[in-house]
Each structure stands twice: as structure tokens, then as C-alpha cells.
Design an enzyme around this catalytic site. Structure first.
Site, PDB file in Angstrom:
ATOM      1  N   CYS A 113       0.815  -1.221   0.000  1.00  0.00           N
ATOM      2  CA  CYS A 113       0.000   0.000   0.000  1.00  0.00           C
ATOM      3  C   CYS A 113       0.850   1.273   0.000  1.00  0.00           C
ATOM      4  O   CYS A 113       0.349   2.358  -0.275  1.00  0.00           O
ATOM      5  CB  CYS A 113      -0.950   0.017   1.190  1.00  0.00           C
ATOM      6  N   HIS A 254      -3.207   7.323   2.565  1.00  0.00           N
ATOM      7  CA  HIS A 254      -3.628   6.002   2.082  1.00  0.00           C
ATOM      8  C   HIS A 254      -4.931   5.651   2.786  1.00  0.00           C
ATOM      9  O   HIS A 254      -5.028   5.754   4.018  1.00  0.00           O
ATOM     10  CB  HIS A 254      -2.538   4.972   2.399  1.00  0.00           C
ATOM     11  N   ASN A 284     -10.212  -0.041   0.315  1.00  0.00           N
ATOM     12  CA  ASN A 284      -8.752   0.044   0.350  1.00  0.00           C
ATOM     13  C   ASN A 284      -8.220  -0.404  -1.015  1.00  0.00           C
ATOM     14  O   ASN A 284      -8.313  -1.574  -1.361  1.00  0.00           O
ATOM     15  CB  ASN A 284      -8.239  -0.857   1.482  1.00  0.00           C
TER      16      ASN A 284
HETATM   17  O1  UT7 Z   1      -3.705  -1.089   3.662  1.00  0.00           O
HETATM   18  C1  UT7 Z   1      -2.870  -1.363   4.727  1.00  0.00           C
HETATM   19  C2  UT7 Z   1      -3.207  -2.653   5.318  1.00  0.00           C
HETATM   20  N1  UT7 Z   1      -4.488  -2.863   5.899  1.00  0.00           N
HETATM   21  C3  UT7 Z   1      -4.980  -2.151   6.940  1.00  0.00           C
HETATM   22  O2  UT7 Z   1      -4.520  -1.102   7.282  1.00  0.00           O
HETATM   23  C4  UT7 Z   1      -6.107  -2.771   7.709  1.00  0.00           C
HETATM   24  C5  UT7 Z   1      -5.901  -2.563   9.182  1.00  0.00           C
HETATM   25  N2  UT7 Z   1      -6.917  -3.220  10.003  1.00  0.00           N
HETATM   26  C6  UT7 Z   1      -8.206  -2.857  10.006  1.00  0.00           C
HETATM   27  O3  UT7 Z   1      -8.617  -1.994   9.238  1.00  0.00           O
HETATM   28  C7  UT7 Z   1      -9.134  -3.521  10.994  1.00  0.00           C
HETATM   29  O4  UT7 Z   1      -8.376  -4.275  11.902  1.00  0.00           O
HETATM   30  C8  UT7 Z   1     -10.225  -4.405  10.339  1.00  0.00           C
HETATM   31  C9  UT7 Z   1     -11.238  -3.535   9.625  1.00  0.00           C
HETATM   32  C10 UT7 Z   1      -9.583  -5.385   9.373  1.00  0.00           C
HETATM   33  C11 UT7 Z   1     -10.968  -5.206  11.408  1.00  0.00           C
HETATM   34  O5  UT7 Z   1     -11.507  -4.332  12.363  1.00  0.00           O
HETATM   35  P1  UT7 Z   1     -11.290  -4.597  13.929  1.00  0.00           P
HETATM   36  O6  UT7 Z   1     -12.063  -3.592  14.636  1.00  0.00           O
HETATM   37  O7  UT7 Z   1      -9.807  -4.659  14.164  1.00  0.00           O
HETATM   38  O8  UT7 Z   1     -11.973  -5.989  14.090  1.00  0.00           O
HETATM   39  P2  UT7 Z   1     -11.342  -7.372  14.617  1.00  0.00           P
HETATM   40  O9  UT7 Z   1     -10.393  -7.930  13.617  1.00  0.00           O
HETATM   41  O10 UT7 Z   1     -10.839  -7.127  15.990  1.00  0.00           O
HETATM   42  O11 UT7 Z   1     -12.614  -8.278  14.670  1.00  0.00           O
HETATM   43  C12 UT7 Z   1     -13.714  -7.998  15.529  1.00  0.00           C
HETATM   44  C13 UT7 Z   1     -14.793  -9.023  15.279  1.00  0.00           C
HETATM   45  C14 UT7 Z   1     -14.278 -10.451  15.236  1.00  0.00           C
HETATM   46  O12 UT7 Z   1     -15.232 -11.276  15.869  1.00  0.00           O
HETATM   47  P3  UT7 Z   1     -14.991 -11.776  17.373  1.00  0.00           P
HETATM   48  O13 UT7 Z   1     -13.689 -12.527  17.334  1.00  0.00           O
HETATM   49  O14 UT7 Z   1     -14.902 -10.517  18.195  1.00  0.00           O
HETATM   50  O15 UT7 Z   1     -16.196 -12.614  17.636  1.00  0.00           O
HETATM   51  C15 UT7 Z   1     -14.242 -10.785  13.774  1.00  0.00           C
HETATM   52  O16 UT7 Z   1     -14.418 -12.144  13.510  1.00  0.00           O
HETATM   53  O17 UT7 Z   1     -15.392  -8.782  14.003  1.00  0.00           O
HETATM   54  C16 UT7 Z   1     -15.413 -10.002  13.250  1.00  0.00           C
HETATM   55  N3  UT7 Z   1     -15.319  -9.687  11.830  1.00  0.00           N
HETATM   56  C17 UT7 Z   1     -16.394  -9.391  11.067  1.00  0.00           C
HETATM   57  N4  UT7 Z   1     -17.708  -9.318  11.361  1.00  0.00           N
HETATM   58  C18 UT7 Z   1     -18.543  -8.972  10.373  1.00  0.00           C
HETATM   59  C19 UT7 Z   1     -14.204  -9.603  11.070  1.00  0.00           C
HETATM   60  N5  UT7 Z   1     -14.540  -9.271   9.806  1.00  0.00           N
HETATM   61  C20 UT7 Z   1     -15.888  -9.129   9.778  1.00  0.00           C
HETATM   62  C21 UT7 Z   1     -16.817  -8.773   8.796  1.00  0.00           C
HETATM   63  N6  UT7 Z   1     -18.129  -8.707   9.116  1.00  0.00           N
HETATM   64  N7  UT7 Z   1     -16.444  -8.503   7.523  1.00  0.00           N
END
Ligand code: UT7
Length: 327
Positions: A113, A254, A284
Site C-alpha cells: 500500500c 492512504h 482500500n
Molecule cells: O492497507 C494497509 C493494510 N491494511 C490495513 O490497514 C487494515 C488494518 N486493520 C483494520 O482496518 C481492521 O483491523 C479491520 C477492519 C480489518 C478489522 O476491524 P477490527 O475492529 O480490528 O476488528 P477485529 O479484527 O478485531 O474483529 C472484531 C470481530 C471479530 O469477531 P470476534 O472474534 O470478536 O467474535 C471478527 O471475527 O469482528 C469479526 N469480523 C467481522 N464481522 C462482520 C471480522 N470481519 C468481519 C466482517 N463482518 N467482515
């Protein structure tokens, strides 16, 4: 010293729109979750048969037109991408040929990215030394072909797009790219990667079965690291140029996650209205996101001569950095 200046910008996004409601038909997710956690409402998906270099060329043609530059005047083409037409040769070679940029040497930069920011930094150095007069820097990704459409942790995040910048020497020594600061933390290669297809996990039936050719990410770790390192990188640019956050006119970031941008500008005390946002429409788009956002701000007529633009990007590696540009 001759500075490099951005003299043209262009962008392109495929026509096909995929909304969060469309995503909810594929994986267990909701529009509410995606908007709350990321700020994304929809993303674009390349047409069948459309390849990465096709998208890059569309953005490049627009940037060249604005820069009043013919493709055969280009000395250098850098393409930031992790989703090229083929692993070899470089996507930039396809782009050079399609544009008719006969004189230019062309290569890809692999900084995920942060690819377009790394490319801009390299081009800027070449222009400063006088070795290059006209450079084309592109960030392009066709991520929808390399994401795992069954993995809700990643598939809802990414989209396809291309952004381009033409760089040339600045006539005014006070205007142009004032600084770039780039960093890499190779201890974190495993939190965002495509494992298969290289020397470690050559592509074979077993690797395919394990989906090693798809993007895998530990989102939470990437998020935490991104907020810290982007804040530091922009601070580094401000300190280096002896500029305060108040003096920044625009932030071109970004677009990985709206919450990352908000957390960084909160720490830097940069007003929200200074941050250009398009994550809602495109998701993204990795290396394409920075030049695409810049082009939108530029074509909206919002970038005025002598405005101070802070840029920041981060991606797999982890690789990240900042730039400060006096428009
Ligand atoms: O481009 C550079 C690289 N990428 C990034 O910069 C991405 C950086 N990370 C993020 O943007 C965030 O970490 C995410 C958007 C990917 C995830 O958000 P989060 O607030 O960190 O969520 P999490 O990974 O802590 O997950 C929270 C919950 C989980 O469930 P449990 O374990 O709490 O029951 C996930 O399984 O949300 C669940 N989850 C979803 N639920 C509904 C993960 N993806 C989804 C989804 N829909 N698409």
C-alpha cells in the site's frame, strides 16, 4: 537544489460497483459492521479480461494530459503494485509499451500500500539529481483477483483502482516535493502477506488448497502498528521541514480504514476537514489509494499553489512513510 514537482495527476476506477449489501450475500457480514469498522460503503471491481496494466494506462493517460507531456517524453516509469499482470516481467514494462513510452526505463516497486509513495520518493531523487526530467509514478491494484472471497476479515476491505502522477523539475525552488521519509519493519512480514507463489511456498496443488496465493492479514496488529507509525512518519516530515500541523493545508492519506486516519489526525491535531477521503467509494485500493485521492482533490480544484500537503501511506512489509509537498 532542483526539486521535483507533481505536474499532473490522473486516476481510474473500474465501472462495476460492489456494495456492502453485495458483500453480505457472499460472506457473513453486514453493511453496518463494514461502515462502522472501516468507513467503506462500496468498492470497484475490474471487468473480466481487464488487467492491471490496462487500469494503470487509463490513469496515466489522464495524468500525462494534465502535465501536457507525451508518453515518448517520459524518462522513467515506476509502478507501485503487488497485483501485477504477471509475476515477471514488471507491470511497468506492459504500461510503457501500451503508452508508447519508448524512451523510458520502467520498473515496479513492491511496497504494497506504500508502493506509490515509495515510487514517488525514488522518482523525486532522480529528478533532483537531474538524471531524469519526466517521471511517471503509478499506484495500481487489481486486488479483487488475489483476495479470498470466503474470508470476511479481508474480502470486504479491498477494491480495484489506479492513480498516476507525472513528476518534473520545479521552476520554483520553494515549491515541489520538500521531503520523503520511508521506513520498513521486516520483523512484521507475517501480519500482512501473500505467502504462496515465491521461493518459500512455490505454487503447487497443496499451496493452492491452502489458499496461500491469497492475501492474509492480522487486521488488529496492522491497525495498531499503522496508527503508531503513520503518526510518527508525519511528525518526522513536520519536524524535518520545521512546519506545524496547523500549517498543513491538506492531508492525502492512504485510505486503509477511516478509523486509522481519524486516530492519526487526532494524535497529530490536524483538522478533519483537511483530510481527503474516498474510502467510502473505493475501499482500500492499496498503492492506488494515495494518487487517486490526490487526483480527486486536484481535479476538484482544491489544491492551490503553495498549499502544504502532507502525505502518508503504510502497507505490507511493514513499509510506510510520509511526504511533504508544497503545491
Ligand atoms: O492497507 C494497509 C493494510 N491494511 C490495513 O490497514 C487494515 C488494518 N486493520 C483494520 O482496518 C481492521 O483491523 C479491520 C477492519 C480489518 C478489522 O476491524 P477490527 O475492529 O480490528 O476488528 P477485529 O479484527 O478485531 O474483529 C472484531 C470481530 C471479530 O469477531 P470476534 O472474534 O470478536 O467474535 C471478527 O471475527 O469482528 C469479526 N469480523 C467481522 N464481522 C462482520 C471480522 N470481519 C468481519 C466482517 N463482518 N467482515
Amino acid at each position: 537544489m532542483t526539486r521535483a514537482q507533481i505536474i499532473g495527476t490522473g486516476s481510474y476506477a473500474p465501472e462495476k460497483v460492489m456494495t456492502n449489501a453485495d458483500m453480505a450475500k457472499l460472506v457473513d457480514t453486514t453493511d453496518e459492521w463494514i461502515v462502522d469498522r472501516t468507513g467503506i460503503k462500496e468498492r470497484r471491481v475490474a471487468a473480466e479480461g481487464e488487467v492491471t496494466s490496462d487500469m494503470a494506462v487509463k490513469a496515466a493517460v489522464r495524468a500525462l494530459e494534465m502535465a501536457n507531456t507525451r508518453a515518448d517524453e517520459l524518462d522513467m516509469i515506476i509502478v507501485g503494485t503487488i497485483s501485477p499482470d504477471m509475476p515477471m516481467p514488471a507491470c511497468a514494462a506492459f504500461v510503457a509499451h501500451k503508452l508508447g513510452a519508448k524512451k523510458a526505463f520502467a520498473f515496479d516497486v513492491s511496497a504494497a500500500c506504500a508502493g506509490s509513495l515509495f515510487g514517488m520518493s525514488i522518482a523525486s531523487q532522480y529528478i533532483q539529481t537531474g538524471a531524469v526530467k519526466r517521471a511517471l509514478v503509478i499506484g495500481v491494484e487489481l486486488l479483487t483477483r488475489i483476495i479470498d472471497w470466503e474470508d470476511r476479515n479481508t474480502c470486504v476491505l479491498f477494491g480495484d483502482a489506479a492513480g498516476a502522477m507525472v513528476l518534473g523539475p520545479s521552476a520554483d525552488p520553494n515549491r515541489g516535493i520538500l521531503s520523503t521519509h520511508l521506513h520498513t519493519e521486516g520483523a512484521l512480514t507475517d501480519i500482512l502477506c501473500i505467502k504462496g507463489g515465491g521461493s518459500k511456498y512455490p505454487m503447487n496443488a497443496e499451496a493452492l488448497k491452502q489458499k496461500l496465493h491469497k492475501v492474509s492479514m492480522n487486521g488488529r496488529e496492522v491497525f495498531k502498528f499503522a496508527v503508531r507509525s503513520l503518526t510518527d512518519a508525519v511528525n518526522e516530515a513536520l519536524v524535518h521541514n520545521q512546519i506545524t500541523a496547523d500549517e498543513v493545508t491538506h492531508l492525502i492519506a492512504h485510505q486503509a480504514n477511516l478509523r486509522i486516519i481519524d486516530a492519526v489526525i487526532g494524535r497529530l491535531k490536524i483538522a478533519r476537514e483537511k483530510a481527503w477521503l474516498n474510502i467510502e467509494k473505493y475501499g482500500n485500493t492499496s498503492s492506488a489509494s494515495l494518487p487517486t485521492t490526490l487526483d480527486e482533490a486536484n481535479r476538484a480544484g482544491r489544491l492551490k499553489p503553495n498549499d502544504t500537503i502532507a502525505m502518508m501511506a503504510i502497507g505490507a512489509g511493514m513499509s510506510w512513510g510520509s511526504a511533504l509537498v508544497r503545491w
